[in-house]
Design a protein around this motif. Structure first.
Motif, PDB file in Angstrom:
ATOM      1  N   TRP A   1       0.898  -1.195  -0.016  1.00 36.24           N
ATOM      2  CA  TRP A   1       0.053   0.088  -0.096  1.00 36.24           C
ATOM      3  C   TRP A   1       1.016   1.143  -0.210  1.00 36.24           C
ATOM      4  O   TRP A   1       0.230   2.216  -0.177  1.00 36.24           O
ATOM      5  N   ALA A   2       2.329   1.131   0.227  1.00 37.06           N
ATOM      6  CA  ALA A   2       3.036   2.171   0.267  1.00 37.06           C
ATOM      7  C   ALA A   2       3.594   2.839  -1.204  1.00 37.06           C
ATOM      8  O   ALA A   2       4.343   3.722  -1.448  1.00 37.06           O
ATOM      9  N   THR A   3       3.271   1.891  -2.169  1.00 35.22           N
ATOM     10  CA  THR A   3       3.867   2.242  -3.627  1.00 35.22           C
ATOM     11  C   THR A   3       3.057   3.582  -4.039  1.00 35.22           C
ATOM     12  O   THR A   3       1.808   3.675  -3.745  1.00 35.22           O
ATOM     13  N   PRO A   4       3.799   4.135  -5.139  1.00 33.48           N
ATOM     14  CA  PRO A   4       3.112   5.296  -5.473  1.00 33.48           C
ATOM     15  C   PRO A   4       1.928   4.880  -6.528  1.00 33.48           C
ATOM     16  O   PRO A   4       0.745   5.910  -6.209  1.00 33.48           O
ATOM     17  N   ALA A   5       1.779   3.617  -7.083  1.00 37.86           N
ATOM     18  CA  ALA A   5       0.819   3.554  -7.774  1.00 37.86           C
ATOM     19  C   ALA A   5      -0.812   3.257  -6.932  1.00 37.86           C
ATOM     20  O   ALA A   5      -1.718   3.649  -7.185  1.00 37.86           O
ATOM     21  N   ALA A   6      -0.067   2.329  -5.670  1.00 39.95           N
ATOM     22  CA  ALA A   6      -1.445   2.023  -4.790  1.00 39.95           C
ATOM     23  C   ALA A   6      -1.882   3.215  -4.137  1.00 39.95           C
ATOM     24  O   ALA A   6      -3.104   3.476  -3.889  1.00 39.95           O
ATOM     25  N   ARG A   7      -0.801   4.177  -3.768  1.00 42.86           N
ATOM     26  CA  ARG A   7      -1.521   5.522  -3.210  1.00 42.86           C
ATOM     27  C   ARG A   7      -2.222   6.483  -4.278  1.00 42.86           C
ATOM     28  O   ARG A   7      -3.180   7.130  -3.460  1.00 42.86           O
ATOM     29  N   TYR A   8      -1.835   6.377  -5.455  1.00 40.73           N
ATOM     30  CA  TYR A   8      -2.649   7.143  -6.345  1.00 40.73           C
ATOM     31  C   TYR A   8      -4.055   6.649  -6.671  1.00 40.73           C
ATOM     32  O   TYR A   8      -5.043   7.053  -6.563  1.00 40.73           O
ATOM     33  N   VAL A   9      -4.205   5.188  -6.597  1.00 36.98           N
ATOM     34  CA  VAL A   9      -5.507   4.676  -6.670  1.00 36.98           C
ATOM     35  C   VAL A   9      -6.266   4.853  -5.342  1.00 36.98           C
ATOM     36  O   VAL A   9      -7.632   5.231  -5.347  1.00 36.98           O
ATOM     37  N   MET A  10      -5.739   4.764  -4.206  1.00 41.34           N
ATOM     38  CA  MET A  10      -6.414   5.022  -3.005  1.00 41.34           C
ATOM     39  C   MET A  10      -6.847   6.690  -3.016  1.00 41.34           C
ATOM     40  O   MET A  10      -8.272   6.845  -2.714  1.00 41.34           O
ATOM     41  N   ASP A  11      -6.257   7.436  -3.455  1.00 40.75           N
ATOM     42  CA  ASP A  11      -6.429   8.788  -3.514  1.00 40.75           C
ATOM     43  C   ASP A  11      -7.586   8.987  -4.436  1.00 40.75           C
ATOM     44  O   ASP A  11      -8.506   9.709  -3.991  1.00 40.75           O
ATOM     45  N   LEU A  12      -7.566   8.523  -5.762  1.00 39.19           N
ATOM     46  CA  LEU A  12      -8.596   8.481  -6.554  1.00 39.19           C
ATOM     47  C   LEU A  12      -9.853   7.903  -6.012  1.00 39.19           C
ATOM     48  O   LEU A  12     -10.965   8.497  -6.448  1.00 39.19           O
ATOM     49  N   HIS A  13      -9.697   6.783  -5.373  1.00 38.79           N
ATOM     50  CA  HIS A  13     -11.138   6.226  -4.920  1.00 38.79           C
ATOM     51  C   HIS A  13     -11.727   7.138  -3.816  1.00 38.79           C
ATOM     52  O   HIS A  13     -12.813   7.418  -3.888  1.00 38.79           O
TER      53      HIS A  13
END
Length: 113
Positions: free
Chosen positions: A30-42
């Motif tokens: 969950w700390a990867t940039p892609a995962a953070r981006y997806v969480m932010d978008l959600h």
């Protein structure tokens, strides 16, 4: 440092979660940039839906205000006709100008979403 703070820090040190702080959280998925981006978008999408619901309510309040203002200005115009015809005329002009602007706003509010 006050005694209350020392006691609070001692209390916090009893928790295992806070005691083991040497973990490298950057290695978790969950700390990867892609995962953070997806969480932010959600969360942005969730909050956007909430905002649409609030704006639909606000649009209804705005429409009610426009209708109430039109009725109020019309009543003021009628009350002033007998005693102050010049002032009544100015209220009528104001009501017409507001009416044109209000119609422009109302035409953009059909479904509120």
């Amino acid at each position: 440092l006050k005694w209350d703070e020392v006691v609070e820090y001692a209390f916090l040190s009893d928790f295992d979660l806070l005691r083991d702080t040497r973990q490298d959280v950057s290695q978790h998925p969950w700390a990867t940039p892609a995962a953070r981006y997806v969480m932010d978008l959600h969360y942005k999408m969730v909050h956007a839906e909430e905002e649409i619901q609030r704006l639909n309510i606000e649009a209804q309040c705005f429409l009610t205000y426009i209708i109430d203002e039109e009725c109020y200005l019309q009543c003021c115009e009628e009350l002033l006709k007998a005693k102050h015809s010049a002032l009544s005329h100015q209220v009528a002009l104001c009501r017409k100008i507001c009416g044109h602007c209000n119609m422009a706003h109302i035409s953009k509010l059909p479904g509120f979403s």
